[in-house]
Scaffold this motif. Sequence first.
Motif, PDB file in Angstrom:
ATOM      1  N   MET A   1      16.076  -3.252  30.348  1.00  0.00           N
ATOM      2  CA  MET A   1      16.673  -4.567  30.055  1.00  0.00           C
ATOM      3  C   MET A   1      16.672  -4.675  28.609  1.00  0.00           C
ATOM      4  N   THR A   2      15.510  -4.322  27.816  1.00  0.00           N
ATOM      5  CA  THR A   2      15.409  -4.613  26.519  1.00  0.00           C
ATOM      6  C   THR A   2      16.274  -3.564  25.814  1.00  0.00           C
ATOM      7  N   GLY A   3      16.682  -2.626  26.469  1.00  0.00           N
ATOM      8  CA  GLY A   3      17.508  -1.479  25.774  1.00  0.00           C
ATOM      9  C   GLY A   3      19.246  -2.077  25.789  1.00  0.00           C
ATOM     10  N   LEU A   4      19.534  -2.873  26.814  1.00  0.00           N
ATOM     11  CA  LEU A   4      20.755  -3.402  27.025  1.00  0.00           C
ATOM     12  C   LEU A   4      20.749  -4.496  25.890  1.00  0.00           C
ATOM     13  N   MET A   5      19.844  -5.321  25.571  1.00  0.00           N
ATOM     14  CA  MET A   5      19.922  -6.361  24.576  1.00  0.00           C
ATOM     15  C   MET A   5      20.184  -5.754  23.352  1.00  0.00           C
ATOM     16  N   VAL A   6      19.249  -4.895  23.045  1.00  0.00           N
ATOM     17  CA  VAL A   6      19.312  -4.127  21.717  1.00  0.00           C
ATOM     18  C   VAL A   6      20.742  -3.675  21.444  1.00  0.00           C
ATOM     19  N   CYS A   7      21.231  -3.113  22.490  1.00  0.00           N
ATOM     20  CA  CYS A   7      22.665  -2.530  22.525  1.00  0.00           C
ATOM     21  C   CYS A   7      23.827  -3.590  22.233  1.00  0.00           C
ATOM     22  N   VAL A   8      23.608  -4.805  22.786  1.00  0.00           N
ATOM     23  CA  VAL A   8      24.486  -5.659  22.709  1.00  0.00           C
ATOM     24  C   VAL A   8      24.555  -6.472  21.337  1.00  0.00           C
ATOM     25  N   ALA A   9      23.157  -6.489  20.878  1.00  0.00           N
ATOM     26  CA  ALA A   9      23.136  -6.966  19.372  1.00  0.00           C
ATOM     27  C   ALA A   9      23.606  -6.072  18.489  1.00  0.00           C
ATOM     28  N   VAL A  10      23.284  -4.729  18.571  1.00  0.00           N
ATOM     29  CA  VAL A  10      23.954  -3.915  17.448  1.00  0.00           C
ATOM     30  C   VAL A  10      25.650  -3.915  17.585  1.00  0.00           C
ATOM     31  N   LEU A  11      26.056  -4.065  18.907  1.00  0.00           N
ATOM     32  CA  LEU A  11      27.411  -3.990  18.784  1.00  0.00           C
ATOM     33  C   LEU A  11      28.010  -5.308  18.360  1.00  0.00           C
ATOM     34  N   ALA A  12      27.471  -6.381  18.423  1.00  0.00           N
ATOM     35  CA  ALA A  12      27.890  -7.575  17.878  1.00  0.00           C
ATOM     36  C   ALA A  12      27.616  -7.711  16.281  1.00  0.00           C
ATOM     37  N   ALA A  13      26.759  -7.132  15.907  1.00  0.00           N
ATOM     38  CA  ALA A  13      26.581  -6.983  14.453  1.00  0.00           C
ATOM     39  C   ALA A  13      27.701  -5.931  13.662  1.00  0.00           C
ATOM     40  N   ALA A  14      28.017  -4.905  14.540  1.00  0.00           N
ATOM     41  CA  ALA A  14      28.721  -4.004  13.789  1.00  0.00           C
ATOM     42  C   ALA A  14      30.153  -4.560  14.064  1.00  0.00           C
ATOM     43  N   SER A  15      30.480  -5.267  14.935  1.00  0.00           N
ATOM     44  CA  SER A  15      31.857  -5.882  15.155  1.00  0.00           C
ATOM     45  C   SER A  15      31.882  -7.017  13.966  1.00  0.00           C
ATOM     46  N   ALA A  16      31.060  -7.755  13.756  1.00  0.00           N
ATOM     47  CA  ALA A  16      30.912  -8.781  12.759  1.00  0.00           C
ATOM     48  C   ALA A  16      31.324  -8.241  11.358  1.00  0.00           C
TER      49      ALA A  16
END
Length: 137
Positions: A1-16
């Motif tokens: 679950m932690t890995g998924l949260m990190v992945c989502v956070a990185v994706l959001a930051a890269a998109s921004a």
Amino acid sequence: MTGLMVCVAVLAAASAYGVLQRRRSGRVRVRGRDDGRRLGADRLGGALGERATLVQFSSAFCAPCRATRRVLGEVAGLVPGVAHVEIDAEARLDLVRELGILKTPTVLVLDADGRIVRRATGQPRKADVVAALGEAV
């Protein structure tokens, strides 16, 4: 679950970051560090325009550089007294370093005396270049 949260956070930051970079690319703006700096015809390798000069720094394998060359050529043809000078960034590393050119294409708008009044990094739009010329004259 932690890995998924990190992945989502990185994706959001890269998109921004991507959206921000896309919005800033090609905008013609005033740069404080260029105030008062002059470039003469001897340094540019081409004659200055009577009213303004569009200086483009490009590189051989840069696709946006070809489109920028076309846009600046059209603007120089439309506006009387405006010259377009293209400089190969790889061949003029001394000038690139001195002016703080970090990516190609970079466009400098010079007034009639050769002072840098505007700068654009990335492919500028024709309307933005014409507006910058109005402020340079």
